[in-house]
Design a protein around this motif. Structure first.
Motif, PDB file in Angstrom:
ATOM      1  N   VAL A   1       0.861  -1.176   0.000  1.00  0.00           N
ATOM      2  CA  VAL A   1       0.000   0.000   0.000  1.00  0.00           C
ATOM      3  C   VAL A   1       0.896   1.224   0.000  1.00  0.00           C
ATOM      4  CG1 VAL A   1      -1.735   1.286   1.278  1.00  0.00           C
ATOM      5  CG2 VAL A   1      -1.786  -1.211   1.263  1.00  0.00           C
ATOM      6  N   THR A   2       0.687   2.098  -0.960  1.00  0.00           N
ATOM      7  CA  THR A   2       1.461   3.338  -1.001  1.00  0.00           C
ATOM      8  C   THR A   2       0.602   4.474  -0.483  1.00  0.00           C
ATOM      9  OG1 THR A   2       0.808   3.732  -3.277  1.00  0.00           O
ATOM     10  CG2 THR A   2       2.903   2.608  -2.941  1.00  0.00           C
ATOM     11  N   ALA A   3       1.229   5.297   0.279  1.00  0.00           N
ATOM     12  CA  ALA A   3       0.506   6.434   0.843  1.00  0.00           C
ATOM     13  C   ALA A   3       0.359   7.527  -0.196  1.00  0.00           C
ATOM     14  CB  ALA A   3       1.255   6.979   2.055  1.00  0.00           C
ATOM     15  N   VAL A   4      -0.812   8.090  -0.253  1.00  0.00           N
ATOM     16  CA  VAL A   4      -1.064   9.226  -1.129  1.00  0.00           C
ATOM     17  C   VAL A   4      -0.776  10.481  -0.319  1.00  0.00           C
ATOM     18  CG1 VAL A   4      -2.811  10.469  -2.440  1.00  0.00           C
ATOM     19  CG2 VAL A   4      -2.827   7.972  -2.394  1.00  0.00           C
ATOM     20  N   PRO A   5       0.132  11.335  -0.807  1.00  0.00           N
ATOM     21  CA  PRO A   5       0.442  12.529  -0.025  1.00  0.00           C
ATOM     22  C   PRO A   5      -0.787  13.415   0.135  1.00  0.00           C
ATOM     23  CG  PRO A   5       1.452  12.656  -2.198  1.00  0.00           C
ATOM     24  CD  PRO A   5       0.822  11.300  -2.074  1.00  0.00           C
ATOM     25  N   SER A   6      -0.954  13.911   1.335  1.00  0.00           N
ATOM     26  CA  SER A   6      -2.101  14.784   1.564  1.00  0.00           C
ATOM     27  C   SER A   6      -1.822  16.151   0.965  1.00  0.00           C
ATOM     28  CB  SER A   6      -2.384  14.922   3.058  1.00  0.00           C
ATOM     29  OG  SER A   6      -1.276  15.500   3.707  1.00  0.00           O
ATOM     30  N   PRO A   7      -2.868  16.773   0.437  1.00  0.00           N
ATOM     31  CA  PRO A   7      -2.672  18.102  -0.149  1.00  0.00           C
ATOM     32  C   PRO A   7      -2.213  19.096   0.909  1.00  0.00           C
ATOM     33  CG  PRO A   7      -4.871  17.252  -0.639  1.00  0.00           C
ATOM     34  CD  PRO A   7      -4.234  16.320   0.324  1.00  0.00           C
ATOM     35  N   ARG A   8      -1.386  20.001   0.493  1.00  0.00           N
ATOM     36  CA  ARG A   8      -0.900  21.048   1.394  1.00  0.00           C
ATOM     37  C   ARG A   8      -1.845  22.228   1.352  1.00  0.00           C
ATOM     38  NH1 ARG A   8       5.597  21.263   0.680  1.00  0.00           N
ATOM     39  NH2 ARG A   8       5.912  19.053   0.995  1.00  0.00           N
ATOM     40  N   ARG A   9      -1.636  23.086   2.307  1.00  0.00           N
ATOM     41  CA  ARG A   9      -2.396  24.328   2.344  1.00  0.00           C
ATOM     42  C   ARG A   9      -1.925  25.243   1.224  1.00  0.00           C
ATOM     43  NH1 ARG A   9      -3.433  27.113   7.601  1.00  0.00           N
ATOM     44  NH2 ARG A   9      -1.711  28.410   6.966  1.00  0.00           N
TER      45      ARG A   9
ATOM     46  N   ARG B   1      -0.915  23.211  -4.240  1.00  0.00           N
ATOM     47  CA  ARG B   1      -1.398  22.254  -3.232  1.00  0.00           C
ATOM     48  C   ARG B   1      -0.359  21.174  -2.968  1.00  0.00           C
ATOM     49  NH1 ARG B   1      -5.333  23.614  -0.060  1.00  0.00           N
ATOM     50  NH2 ARG B   1      -7.272  24.210  -1.035  1.00  0.00           N
ATOM     51  N   ARG B   2       0.534  20.964  -3.894  1.00  0.00           N
ATOM     52  CA  ARG B   2       1.601  19.977  -3.732  1.00  0.00           C
ATOM     53  C   ARG B   2       2.929  20.624  -3.355  1.00  0.00           C
ATOM     54  NH1 ARG B   2      -2.664  18.607  -5.289  1.00  0.00           N
ATOM     55  NH2 ARG B   2      -3.393  16.496  -5.368  1.00  0.00           N
ATOM     56  N   GLY B   3       2.865  21.897  -2.954  1.00  0.00           N
ATOM     57  CA  GLY B   3       4.034  22.574  -2.424  1.00  0.00           C
ATOM     58  C   GLY B   3       4.904  23.290  -3.442  1.00  0.00           C
ATOM     59  N   ALA B   4       4.458  23.407  -4.679  1.00  0.00           N
ATOM     60  CA  ALA B   4       5.284  24.037  -5.710  1.00  0.00           C
ATOM     61  C   ALA B   4       5.488  25.523  -5.476  1.00  0.00           C
ATOM     62  CB  ALA B   4       4.680  23.816  -7.095  1.00  0.00           C
ATOM     63  N   ASP B   5       4.686  26.134  -4.626  1.00  0.00           N
ATOM     64  CA  ASP B   5       4.826  27.575  -4.377  1.00  0.00           C
ATOM     65  C   ASP B   5       5.674  27.883  -3.154  1.00  0.00           C
ATOM     66  OD1 ASP B   5       2.993  26.573  -2.549  1.00  0.00           O
ATOM     67  OD2 ASP B   5       1.727  28.356  -2.592  1.00  0.00           O
ATOM     68  N   ARG B   6       6.391  26.865  -2.644  1.00  0.00           N
ATOM     69  CA  ARG B   6       7.201  27.068  -1.438  1.00  0.00           C
ATOM     70  C   ARG B   6       8.664  27.407  -1.737  1.00  0.00           C
ATOM     71  NH1 ARG B   6       2.440  25.389  -0.036  1.00  0.00           N
ATOM     72  NH2 ARG B   6       1.994  24.948   2.132  1.00  0.00           N
ATOM     73  N   SER B   7       9.110  27.146  -2.949  1.00  0.00           N
ATOM     74  CA  SER B   7      10.499  27.462  -3.295  1.00  0.00           C
ATOM     75  C   SER B   7      10.526  28.290  -4.578  1.00  0.00           C
ATOM     76  CB  SER B   7      11.326  26.187  -3.483  1.00  0.00           C
ATOM     77  OG  SER B   7      11.113  25.620  -4.753  1.00  0.00           O
ATOM     78  N   VAL B   8      11.547  29.090  -4.713  1.00  0.00           N
ATOM     79  CA  VAL B   8      11.676  29.960  -5.875  1.00  0.00           C
ATOM     80  C   VAL B   8      11.736  29.135  -7.155  1.00  0.00           C
ATOM     81  CG1 VAL B   8      13.198  31.620  -7.020  1.00  0.00           C
ATOM     82  CG2 VAL B   8      12.716  31.844  -4.577  1.00  0.00           C
ATOM     83  N   PHE B   9      12.557  28.108  -7.177  1.00  0.00           N
ATOM     84  CA  PHE B   9      12.743  27.315  -8.393  1.00  0.00           C
ATOM     85  C   PHE B   9      11.460  26.604  -8.805  1.00  0.00           C
ATOM     86  CE2 PHE B   9      14.005  23.342 -10.548  1.00  0.00           C
ATOM     87  CZ  PHE B   9      14.595  23.904 -11.668  1.00  0.00           C
ATOM     88  N   ARG B  10      10.810  25.929  -7.859  1.00  0.00           N
ATOM     89  CA  ARG B  10       9.581  25.200  -8.193  1.00  0.00           C
ATOM     90  C   ARG B  10       8.452  26.153  -8.579  1.00  0.00           C
ATOM     91  NH1 ARG B  10       9.055  21.127  -3.292  1.00  0.00           N
ATOM     92  NH2 ARG B  10       8.904  23.176  -2.382  1.00  0.00           N
ATOM     93  N   THR B  11       8.394  27.309  -7.921  1.00  0.00           N
ATOM     94  CA  THR B  11       7.363  28.287  -8.292  1.00  0.00           C
ATOM     95  C   THR B  11       7.612  28.799  -9.704  1.00  0.00           C
ATOM     96  OG1 THR B  11       7.125  28.946  -5.984  1.00  0.00           O
ATOM     97  CG2 THR B  11       6.241  30.448  -7.632  1.00  0.00           C
ATOM     98  N   ALA B  12       8.857  29.061 -10.044  1.00  0.00           N
ATOM     99  CA  ALA B  12       9.175  29.528 -11.398  1.00  0.00           C
ATOM    100  C   ALA B  12       8.782  28.485 -12.438  1.00  0.00           C
ATOM    101  CB  ALA B  12      10.655  29.871 -11.509  1.00  0.00           C
TER     102      ALA B  12
END
Length: 193
Positions: A3-11, A119-130
Motif C-alpha cells: 500500500v502506497t501512501a497518497v500525499p495529503s494536499p498542502r495548504r 497544493r503539492r508545495g510548488a509555491d514554497r520554493s523559488v525554483f519550483r514556483t518559477a
C-alpha cells in the motif's frame, strides 16, 4: 500487497484566512476582481492585436493563492462576467469577439494547474514556483494561439509570431516575480514546508 501512501494536499495561501464558505466566496470574487483589475493595465502593441497586460501575472497569483477549486471558480466568474458584458477584459473590453479572448479562456486551466501544483508545495520554493509559473503560462498560450488563428485567419507560425513571441520576455519576468512573491508570502506566514 503493498500500500502506497497518497500525499495529503498542502495548504495554499487562502487557507490561512479564517472562515469557511463565506471566506471561499469572498476569495473567489476577489480573485476574479484581481484578474479583471490588473488586466486593465494593458499596453497595445502596434504589431499584434493582443495587448500586453499584467492579467497573466494575476492569474498566476490567484491560482497559487486560492488552490485549484477556488481559482477555477474565480476564473469562471471572470469569464462569465466578461462574456455577459462586464468590462473585465483588457482595455475594458467585454464579449467573446476579441483577438485576445482565447488567452482569457486559457486563464482557467492555467489557474487550476498552478493551484494544483501549489497544493503539492510548488509555491514554497523559488525554483519550483518559477517552473510552475512557466507551465501555467504555456497553458494560457495554447487556447490563445488557437483562438487567434481562428479570429485573424493567421496560420500557426503567424499566430505564434503575433501571440507568443512578443510576450515571452514579459512572461518570463512575471514568472520570476511570482517565484519571488509566493515563497516570500509563505516565509511571512512562517510556513515553508
Amino acid at each position: 500487497m503493498t500500500v502506497t501512501a497518497v500525499p495529503s494536499p498542502r495548504r495554499v495561501l487562502a487557507d490561512a484566512v479564517p472562515g469557511a464558505r463565506v471566506r471561499d466566496v469572498l476569495l473567489v470574487v476577489a480573485g476574479a476582481g484581481l484578474v479583471a483589475g490588473i488586466g486593465q493595465l494593458a499596453i497595445p502593441l502596434p504589431f499584434t492585436p493582443v495587448p500586453l497586460t499584467l492579467g497573466t501575472f494575476a492569474v498566476l497569483f490567484v491560482g497559487a493563492a486560492l488552490g485549484p477549486a477556488r481559482a477555477a471558480a474565480a476564473m469562471v466568474l471572470f469569464l462569465l462576467a466578461g462574456v455577459l458584458g462586464a468590462p473585465v477584459f483588457a482595455d475594458g473590453e467585454s464579449g467573446w469577439a476579441l483577438a485576445s479572448f482565447g488567452y482569457a479562456v486559457g486563464y482557467l486551466p492555467a489557474a487550476v494547474l498552478l493551484g494544483y501544483l501549489a497544493r503539492r508545495g510548488a509555491d514554497r520554493s523559488v525554483f519550483r514556483t518559477a517552473l510552475a509559473a512557466v507551465a501555467a503560462t504555456a497553458v494560457i498560450y495554447v487556447p490563445g494561439v488557437l483562438w487567434l488563428m481562428g479570429y485573424t485567419g493567421a496560420w500557426f507560425g503567424e499566430a505564434l509570431a503575433l501571440g507568443v513571441v512578443p510576450f515571452l520576455i514579459g512572461d518570463a519576468v512575471k514568472a520570476v516575480a511570482a517565484a519571488l512573491l509566493l515563497p516570500g508570502a509563505w516565509r511571512l506566514l512562517g510556513e515553508r514546508r
